[in-house]
Design an enzyme around this catalytic site. Structure first.
Site, PDB file in Angstrom:
ATOM      1  N   ASP A  30       0.852  -1.189   0.000  1.00 48.80           N
ATOM      2  CA  ASP A  30       0.000   0.000   0.000  1.00 48.80           C
ATOM      3  C   ASP A  30       0.900   1.256   0.000  1.00 48.80           C
ATOM      4  OD1 ASP A  30      -1.819   1.996   0.440  1.00 48.80           O
ATOM      5  OD2 ASP A  30      -2.646   1.145   2.289  1.00 48.80           O
ATOM      6  N   GLU A  80      29.340   6.629   5.738  1.00 45.53           N
ATOM      7  CA  GLU A  80      29.387   5.206   6.046  1.00 45.53           C
ATOM      8  C   GLU A  80      29.324   4.387   4.756  1.00 45.53           C
ATOM      9  OE1 GLU A  80      25.180   5.195   8.073  1.00 45.53           O
ATOM     10  OE2 GLU A  80      25.743   3.141   7.669  1.00 45.53           O
ATOM     11  N   CYS A 112      25.497   6.549  10.822  1.00 43.60           N
ATOM     12  CA  CYS A 112      24.988   7.876  10.447  1.00 43.60           C
ATOM     13  C   CYS A 112      25.390   8.977  11.429  1.00 43.60           C
ATOM     14  CB  CYS A 112      23.459   7.822  10.337  1.00 43.60           C
ATOM     15  SG  CYS A 112      22.898   6.512   9.261  1.00 43.60           S
ATOM     16  N   THR A 153      13.401   2.863   1.968  1.00 46.13           N
ATOM     17  CA  THR A 153      14.090   3.923   2.728  1.00 46.13           C
ATOM     18  C   THR A 153      15.492   4.179   2.174  1.00 46.13           C
ATOM     19  OG1 THR A 153      15.097   2.502   4.413  1.00 46.13           O
ATOM     20  CG2 THR A 153      12.840   3.206   4.816  1.00 46.13           C
ATOM     21  N   SER A 202      16.381  -1.375  15.513  1.00 46.97           N
ATOM     22  CA  SER A 202      17.053  -0.089  15.249  1.00 46.97           C
ATOM     23  C   SER A 202      16.156   1.083  15.661  1.00 46.97           C
ATOM     24  CB  SER A 202      17.482   0.023  13.786  1.00 46.97           C
ATOM     25  OG  SER A 202      16.383   0.234  12.939  1.00 46.97           O
ATOM     26  N   HIS A 234      18.323  13.021  12.973  1.00 48.71           N
ATOM     27  CA  HIS A 234      18.758  12.095  11.920  1.00 48.71           C
ATOM     28  C   HIS A 234      17.492  11.431  11.381  1.00 48.71           C
ATOM     29  CE1 HIS A 234      20.213   8.719   9.789  1.00 48.71           C
ATOM     30  NE2 HIS A 234      19.883   7.841  10.724  1.00 48.71           N
ATOM     31  N   LYS A 243       8.483  10.368  15.425  1.00 46.72           N
ATOM     32  CA  LYS A 243       8.155   9.371  16.458  1.00 46.72           C
ATOM     33  C   LYS A 243       9.038   9.578  17.697  1.00 46.72           C
ATOM     34  CE  LYS A 243       7.727   4.975  14.919  1.00 46.72           C
ATOM     35  NZ  LYS A 243       6.693   4.011  15.198  1.00 46.72           N
ATOM     36  N   ASN A 277      16.540   8.359   2.703  1.00 50.51           N
ATOM     37  CA  ASN A 277      17.608   8.334   3.701  1.00 50.51           C
ATOM     38  C   ASN A 277      18.925   8.777   3.066  1.00 50.51           C
ATOM     39  OD1 ASN A 277      19.203   7.803   5.924  1.00 50.51           O
ATOM     40  ND2 ASN A 277      18.721   5.630   6.052  1.00 50.51           N
ATOM     41  N   SER A 309      23.570   3.848  14.067  1.00 48.96           N
ATOM     42  CA  SER A 309      23.361   2.505  14.610  1.00 48.96           C
ATOM     43  C   SER A 309      24.691   1.903  15.020  1.00 48.96           C
ATOM     44  CB  SER A 309      22.719   1.613  13.549  1.00 48.96           C
ATOM     45  OG  SER A 309      21.416   2.053  13.285  1.00 48.96           O
TER      46      SER A 309
HETATM   47  N1  COA Z   1      -0.881   2.975   5.693  1.00 48.36           N
HETATM   48  C1  COA Z   1      -0.296   3.827   6.592  1.00 48.36           C
HETATM   49  N2  COA Z   1       0.677   3.433   7.462  1.00 48.36           N
HETATM   50  C2  COA Z   1       1.092   2.142   7.393  1.00 48.36           C
HETATM   51  C3  COA Z   1       0.512   1.225   6.487  1.00 48.36           C
HETATM   52  C4  COA Z   1      -0.507   1.689   5.609  1.00 48.36           C
HETATM   53  N3  COA Z   1      -1.081   0.881   4.726  1.00 48.36           N
HETATM   54  N4  COA Z   1       1.130   0.035   6.652  1.00 48.36           N
HETATM   55  C5  COA Z   1       2.059   0.196   7.643  1.00 48.36           C
HETATM   56  N5  COA Z   1       2.030   1.469   8.073  1.00 48.36           N
HETATM   57  C6  COA Z   1       2.856   2.084   9.108  1.00 48.36           C
HETATM   58  C7  COA Z   1       3.087   1.159  10.291  1.00 48.36           C
HETATM   59  O1  COA Z   1       2.044   1.255  11.250  1.00 48.36           O
HETATM   60  C8  COA Z   1       4.434   1.693  10.811  1.00 48.36           C
HETATM   61  O2  COA Z   1       4.227   2.862  11.578  1.00 48.36           O
HETATM   62  P1  COA Z   1       4.364   2.820  13.179  1.00 48.36           P
HETATM   63  O3  COA Z   1       5.741   2.315  13.473  1.00 48.36           O
HETATM   64  O4  COA Z   1       4.170   4.238  13.588  1.00 48.36           O
HETATM   65  O5  COA Z   1       3.308   1.891  13.647  1.00 48.36           O
HETATM   66  C9  COA Z   1       5.159   2.128   9.549  1.00 48.36           C
HETATM   67  O6  COA Z   1       4.151   2.273   8.548  1.00 48.36           O
HETATM   68  C10 COA Z   1       6.150   1.094   9.051  1.00 48.36           C
HETATM   69  O7  COA Z   1       5.485  -0.108   8.927  1.00 48.36           O
HETATM   70  P2  COA Z   1       6.162  -1.496   9.384  1.00 48.36           P
HETATM   71  O8  COA Z   1       5.226  -2.593   9.168  1.00 48.36           O
HETATM   72  O9  COA Z   1       6.772  -1.335  10.743  1.00 48.36           O
HETATM   73  O10 COA Z   1       7.317  -1.537   8.265  1.00 48.36           O
HETATM   74  P3  COA Z   1       8.390  -2.631   7.978  1.00 48.36           P
HETATM   75  O11 COA Z   1       8.452  -3.671   9.025  1.00 48.36           O
HETATM   76  O12 COA Z   1       8.184  -3.106   6.584  1.00 48.36           O
HETATM   77  O13 COA Z   1       9.772  -1.797   7.991  1.00 48.36           O
HETATM   78  C11 COA Z   1      11.500  -0.432   8.905  1.00 48.36           C
HETATM   79  C12 COA Z   1       9.993  -0.557   8.625  1.00 48.36           C
HETATM   80  C13 COA Z   1      11.842   0.965   9.357  1.00 48.36           C
HETATM   81  C14 COA Z   1      11.866  -1.428  10.021  1.00 48.36           C
HETATM   82  C15 COA Z   1      12.297  -0.771   7.615  1.00 48.36           C
HETATM   83  O14 COA Z   1      12.008   0.190   6.648  1.00 48.36           O
HETATM   84  C16 COA Z   1      13.797  -0.878   7.830  1.00 48.36           C
HETATM   85  O15 COA Z   1      14.330  -1.901   8.238  1.00 48.36           O
HETATM   86  N6  COA Z   1      14.540   0.238   7.526  1.00 48.36           N
HETATM   87  C17 COA Z   1      15.966   0.301   7.633  1.00 48.36           C
HETATM   88  C18 COA Z   1      16.464   0.538   9.062  1.00 48.36           C
HETATM   89  C19 COA Z   1      16.080   1.889   9.591  1.00 48.36           C
HETATM   90  O16 COA Z   1      15.859   2.820   8.862  1.00 48.36           O
HETATM   91  N7  COA Z   1      16.037   2.004  10.937  1.00 48.36           N
HETATM   92  C20 COA Z   1      15.680   3.245  11.598  1.00 48.36           C
HETATM   93  C21 COA Z   1      16.559   3.613  12.760  1.00 48.36           C
HETATM   94  S1  COA Z   1      18.188   4.018  12.251  1.00 48.36           S
END
Ligand code: COA
Length: 394
Positions: A30, A80, A112, A153, A202, A234, A243, A277, A309
């Protein structure tokens, strides 16, 4: 006491982007998950002849055209996504920018976070010699496995900052709050081209580090959360900063509403939504975004949170200078983003595969000329990386 901080700041990103509507369709996801859930609409994709060096040089040249480069005695390059295990990215850029040979050059790494370490080191160097300035460049290509949770991302970008005495943009207050812990939330072993990621951990680690850093900043400086007008985080994706800030603000602010807390961060997330990112560059592209998208920041306190990280983090704050608006490149920055070329899915895959370094292993390779940027990576000769300056005008 001499005021020290950011005198000038400029950013750059690739001329190419992938619209996440396309990725959402291909990955059967979605689109709202990307646009609302992680808060990214487009991701910057580097052309085959772009890398951290070309992006860093393209960011820094904007500053060098307007300052006395002979006063720059140090170039710190934070990244990095380094291109060499030994030679620092700073040395490549030093030549491309025609900096004085008596300049100190070095690269810094801690995921980062290294850009924030570079800013603090630069302030300390300028405190020792207020006649000199330090050029900080932070440049990264955020790359994850295809079809992984991190794919949406990705992104790329660079930021350059001139750190000097009597800064015309942000005076950085002495004192900060740091936090370090040995964790495995994101790392990239030398034998891997893409990172290993525990995405959910993370996020937890990021928020914990932000809170610990804030507490240490408050302890070390006595700063009150309510005295900070705007925050730059960041941004691995834009909702990450929001958040963390809402969690922090609910504990530390005296009753600010969610809407008030969001308003403290949202202007700094505008670029991240359009680029994705940029690893170490992202907190400072967030600062560019804030400066370009907020009305009147003169005299206001702005806090910056750098996180890497693995993990290391730091919170600090500064006061925006009265004449900062004269230093902005708002029109240029908006044009940089709006004039980019959208690529289709097969071009995205082609550019993604182009960064595979196996083809360099016999020591010679010529890259196709694609980027319209001022600097380009032209290939490998006898295992040495070659760069061209392609245009004289920005
Ligand atoms: N409409 C609106 N929001 C939606 C949605 C939809 N259809 N489907 C999911 N979401 C929201 C989720 O609720 C979540 O938000 P929340 O955390 O506030 O609840 C967000 O979108 C992400 O969804 P999630 O299912 O957690 O995503 P994911 O498991 O596929 O991956 C990360 C998210 C960040 C873990 C992933 O992108 C990743 O591994 N990124 C690299 C590491 C990173 O950037 N880490 C951050 C710290 S450095």
């Amino acid at each position: 006491m001499t005021r020290i901080g950011i005198d000038d700041i400029a950013f750059y990103t690739s001329n190419f982007y992938l619209d996440l509507h396309i990725l959402a369709e291909k990955r059967n996801t979605d689109h709202d998950k990307y646009a609302s859930g992680i808060g990214i609409e487009k991701i910057g994709i580097p052309a085959p002849d772009e890398d951290i060096i070309t992006m860093g040089a393209n960011a820094a040249i904007q500053i060098l055209e307007q300052c006395d480069r002979h006063k720059i005695d140090t170039l710190l390059f934070a990244t990095e996504s380094s291109v060499d295990q030994s030679k620092s990215a700073a040395v490549f850029v030093h030549r491309l920018l025609d900096l004085p040979s008596e300049c100190r050059t070095v690269e810094l790494k801690q995921a980062c976070y290294s850009s924030t370490a570079a800013v603090q080191i630069a302030c300390a160097l300028v405190a020792r010699n207020p006649e000199k300035s330090v050029l900080v460049i932070s440049s990264d290509i955020a790359r994850y496995d295809l079809e992984s949770a991190g794919e949406a991302t990705q992104g790329c970008g660079a930021v350059a900052m001139l750190i000097k005495a009597d800064p015309r943009i942000l005076s950085i207050e002495p004192g900060s709050g740091c936090y370090s812990a040995d964790t495995w939330d994101f790392w990239r072993p030398n034998y891997c081209s893409n990172p290993k990621v525990d995405g959910k951990f993370s996020i937890i680690n990021y928020i914990r580090t932000a809170k610990e850093c804030w507490k240490n900043l408050a302890k070390n400086t006595g700063v009150d959360f309510n005295s900070i007008y705007r925050f730059c985080y960041h941004l691995p994706f834009s909702t990450m900063g929001l958040k963390a800030h809402i969690k922090l603000g609910k504990e530390m602010s005296a009753g600010k509403t969610q809407q008030e807390l969001e308003a403290q961060v949202l202007p700094s997330t505008v670029c991240c939504r359009q680029i994705g990112n940029c690893y170490s560059a992202s907190a400072y592209i967030a600062l560019c975004s804030l400066l370009d998208n907020e009305q009147d920041l003169a005299g206001k306190n702005v806090a910056i949170f750098g996180y890497g990280s693995g993990c290391a983090g730091e919170f600090y704050y500064g006061v925006v200078s009265d004449s900062y608006q004269k230093m902005l490149r708002t029109d240029h920055n908006k044009k940089l983003l709006s004039a980019r070329e959208a690529i289709d899915f097969s071009t995205y895959l082609e550019f993604y595969q182009a960064s595979d370094t196996k083809k360099y292993q016999d020591g010679n390779y010529t890259t196709p000329a694609v980027t319209p940027g001022m600097f380009r990576f032209s290939g490998i000769r006898n295992h040495a990386r070659m760069y061209d300056r392609c245009a004289d005008d920005l």
